[in-house]
Enzyme design. Sequence first.
Site, mmCIF file in Angstrom:
data_model
loop_
_atom_site.group_PDB
_atom_site.id
_atom_site.type_symbol
_atom_site.label_atom_id
_atom_site.label_comp_id
_atom_site.label_asym_id
_atom_site.label_seq_id
_atom_site.Cartn_x
_atom_site.Cartn_y
_atom_site.Cartn_z
ATOM 1 N N LYS A 84 -7.798 -4.074 -9.782
ATOM 2 C CA LYS A 84 -6.787 -3.140 -10.291
ATOM 3 C C LYS A 84 -6.523 -3.328 -11.785
ATOM 4 O O LYS A 84 -6.207 -2.375 -12.491
ATOM 5 C CB LYS A 84 -5.494 -3.284 -9.503
ATOM 6 C CG LYS A 84 -5.606 -2.793 -8.052
ATOM 7 C CD LYS A 84 -4.254 -2.891 -7.372
ATOM 8 C CE LYS A 84 -4.353 -3.011 -5.863
ATOM 9 N NZ LYS A 84 -4.538 -1.801 -5.138
ATOM 10 N N GLU A 137 4.278 -4.607 -11.767
ATOM 11 C CA GLU A 137 4.491 -3.192 -12.083
ATOM 12 C C GLU A 137 5.957 -2.864 -11.861
ATOM 13 O O GLU A 137 6.618 -3.501 -11.039
ATOM 14 C CB GLU A 137 3.687 -2.310 -11.108
ATOM 15 C CG GLU A 137 2.317 -1.946 -11.591
ATOM 16 C CD GLU A 137 1.557 -1.081 -10.587
ATOM 17 O OE1 GLU A 137 2.126 -0.640 -9.579
ATOM 18 O OE2 GLU A 137 0.365 -0.857 -10.838
ATOM 19 N N HIS A 139 2.909 0.027 3.660
ATOM 20 C CA HIS A 139 2.168 0.539 2.495
ATOM 21 C C HIS A 139 0.802 1.096 2.885
ATOM 22 O O HIS A 139 -0.090 1.205 2.058
ATOM 23 C CB HIS A 139 1.968 -0.545 1.432
ATOM 24 C CG HIS A 139 3.248 -1.111 0.899
ATOM 25 N ND1 HIS A 139 4.208 -0.338 0.306
ATOM 26 C CD2 HIS A 139 3.723 -2.367 0.885
ATOM 27 C CE1 HIS A 139 5.223 -1.092 -0.062
ATOM 28 N NE2 HIS A 139 4.957 -2.333 0.292
ATOM 29 N N ARG A 148 -15.277 5.115 -2.918
ATOM 30 C CA ARG A 148 -15.961 5.345 -1.644
ATOM 31 C C ARG A 148 -15.431 6.612 -1.001
ATOM 32 O O ARG A 148 -14.501 7.228 -1.519
ATOM 33 C CB ARG A 148 -15.693 4.175 -0.707
ATOM 34 C CG ARG A 148 -14.189 3.951 -0.596
ATOM 35 C CD ARG A 148 -13.793 2.979 0.457
ATOM 36 N NE ARG A 148 -12.452 2.464 0.263
ATOM 37 C CZ ARG A 148 -11.321 3.063 0.624
ATOM 38 N NH1 ARG A 148 -11.353 4.236 1.201
ATOM 39 N NH2 ARG A 148 -10.144 2.502 0.396
HETATM 40 P P1 ADP Z 1 -3.612 -0.978 -1.822
HETATM 41 O O1 ADP Z 1 -4.822 -1.019 -2.693
HETATM 42 O O2 ADP Z 1 -3.265 -2.281 -1.201
HETATM 43 O O3 ADP Z 1 -3.629 0.163 -0.828
HETATM 44 P P2 ADP Z 1 -2.030 0.562 -3.724
HETATM 45 O O4 ADP Z 1 -1.877 0.123 -5.123
HETATM 46 O O5 ADP Z 1 -3.008 1.663 -3.448
HETATM 47 O O6 ADP Z 1 -2.385 -0.709 -2.811
HETATM 48 O O7 ADP Z 1 -0.617 0.978 -3.147
HETATM 49 C C1 ADP Z 1 -0.383 1.266 -1.773
HETATM 50 C C2 ADP Z 1 1.005 1.847 -1.586
HETATM 51 O O8 ADP Z 1 1.998 0.930 -2.041
HETATM 52 C C3 ADP Z 1 1.282 3.119 -2.366
HETATM 53 O O9 ADP Z 1 0.824 4.263 -1.686
HETATM 54 C C4 ADP Z 1 2.789 3.089 -2.472
HETATM 55 O O10 ADP Z 1 3.404 3.491 -1.261
HETATM 56 C C5 ADP Z 1 3.075 1.615 -2.672
HETATM 57 N N1 ADP Z 1 3.129 1.271 -4.134
HETATM 58 C C6 ADP Z 1 2.133 0.771 -4.886
HETATM 59 N N2 ADP Z 1 2.539 0.573 -6.174
HETATM 60 C C7 ADP Z 1 3.827 0.962 -6.222
HETATM 61 C C8 ADP Z 1 4.818 0.989 -7.280
HETATM 62 N N3 ADP Z 1 4.551 0.571 -8.496
HETATM 63 N N4 ADP Z 1 6.043 1.471 -6.958
HETATM 64 C C9 ADP Z 1 6.338 1.875 -5.692
HETATM 65 N N5 ADP Z 1 5.460 1.859 -4.682
HETATM 66 C C10 ADP Z 1 4.208 1.404 -4.920
#
Ligand code: ADP
Length: 480
Positions: A115, A199, A234, A291
Amino acid sequence: MKKILVANRGEIAIRIIKSARKMGIKTVAIYSDIDRNAPHVQFADEAIRIGENASNKSYLLGSKIIDEAKKMDVDAIHPGYGFLSENANFAEEVEKNDLIFIGPKSDSIRTMGDKLAAKDAVKDFDIPMVPGVDSAIDNIEKAICVAEEIGFPILIKAAAGGGGKGMRIVNNLEELPSQMERAISEATSAFGDGSVFIEKYISSPRHIEIQVLADSHGNVVHLFERECSIQRRHQKVIEEAPSSILTPSLRKKMGDAAVKVAKSCDYLGAGTVEFLLDQDLNFYFLEMNTRLQVEHPVTEFITGVDLVQEQIKIAKGEKLSFNQDELNIKGHAVELRVYAEDSLNNFTPNIGVLETYRIPEGKNIRVDNGFREGMEIPIYYDPMLSKLITYGSTRMEAIELMIEAINNYKIVGVETTLPFGKFVCEHESFRSGNFDTHFVNDYYSAEKLKKEIKEEARIVALLGLKIYLEDQKKLRIPTN
Ligand code: ADP
């Protein structure tokens, strides 16, 4: 390209074989011992055993899979999603063995798989980012500085994260040290890499992602958005396309941003750029998934594009057969991930035998399924049984058809997310389009679902009684 090995199992292996077959390409399935007679094995033209049940002794054995592919005269490997699909070393080894990896080049996977590296790659492309740091943090003092600068609540995330793992929300300074420690140890045990970063925690976001396709001739298009805000832990459970909140101008802005993200890493094939959208409709880049995405069918429904077929064509070196202006949204699609999980018990995996397993059929109903009646759900892999997708000319039509399809999906033997899916589709907040990623926390509880199920059972019983009484009346033999 005459023969593809599908380095995956279950519904996605079957899904890939379907498109390959449509294109006249032969397929090879791989399997672990427990999957010897699994539907994906029977569906392929040929199949080869890779190893024992545990994924790290079968579906994750990259070198073994490549060796078998070569022995079987395979031209290309499709990794599906999960398993080796985002493993840059595997993609590289496939390339080195003169096989085609149906996906992006290993360098793009490497960049986007981390990331932090991904944030770095898109930095110069004018993509809005969630406020926070763009480098790994390994000490509390630095974390405190960052947190004070961006303000609580914050989110600690694993750089190598995925599947919603390794994320911790921190509401205040007191919680920070212990949450940092936990995040680092969780990231180390889940991903073998303890790097974390911080973040700003966006308080009521929607998860909106954009599907992109890039060919090897420099053409990149987007196929609009998918809304994936209905999540537990999540992780997505219900997805739809298009999103009910995007305006045409915001859709264009996010689409253009996604295309830029794809260009930033020299992307090839099908990919997904994920964004968070805040309450004021500001969007922020989250990550790119390099992917085919689980929820790709909703995009296929609304665009009429077969994404697996496009992946294969791109891997063959073909040019995209359409440009951005030729792509349009038609209708609305909703997807429910049918997991073997107990919705009444905190979504815990519920493994068992599918004593009854009948999937719904009908116009505008698609079930991407990897199971059949009588099968035991293996404990070794992801507990997703299938994806139920419905389509309609309007959002409401697709939602109503989803409720009908859920009613007609008959599963006995294990608990699933079907009742949860129905709860969501009947919920006013989902129906009105006014929801965010906190839907489950805000509106859902096992008690509410139980109450609904009881109420439904009561109505069914009353209806049964009414029919019985009417029948009695009709059948009553005249006394005179
Ligand atoms: P992963 O790769 O583990 O799936 P992501 O970065 O794609 O993680 O985030 C998955 C979920 O987590 C998002 O869809 C959202 O619901 C929550 N999320 C991620 N980052 C944030 C953030 N900065 N603020 C609020 N929710 C977040």
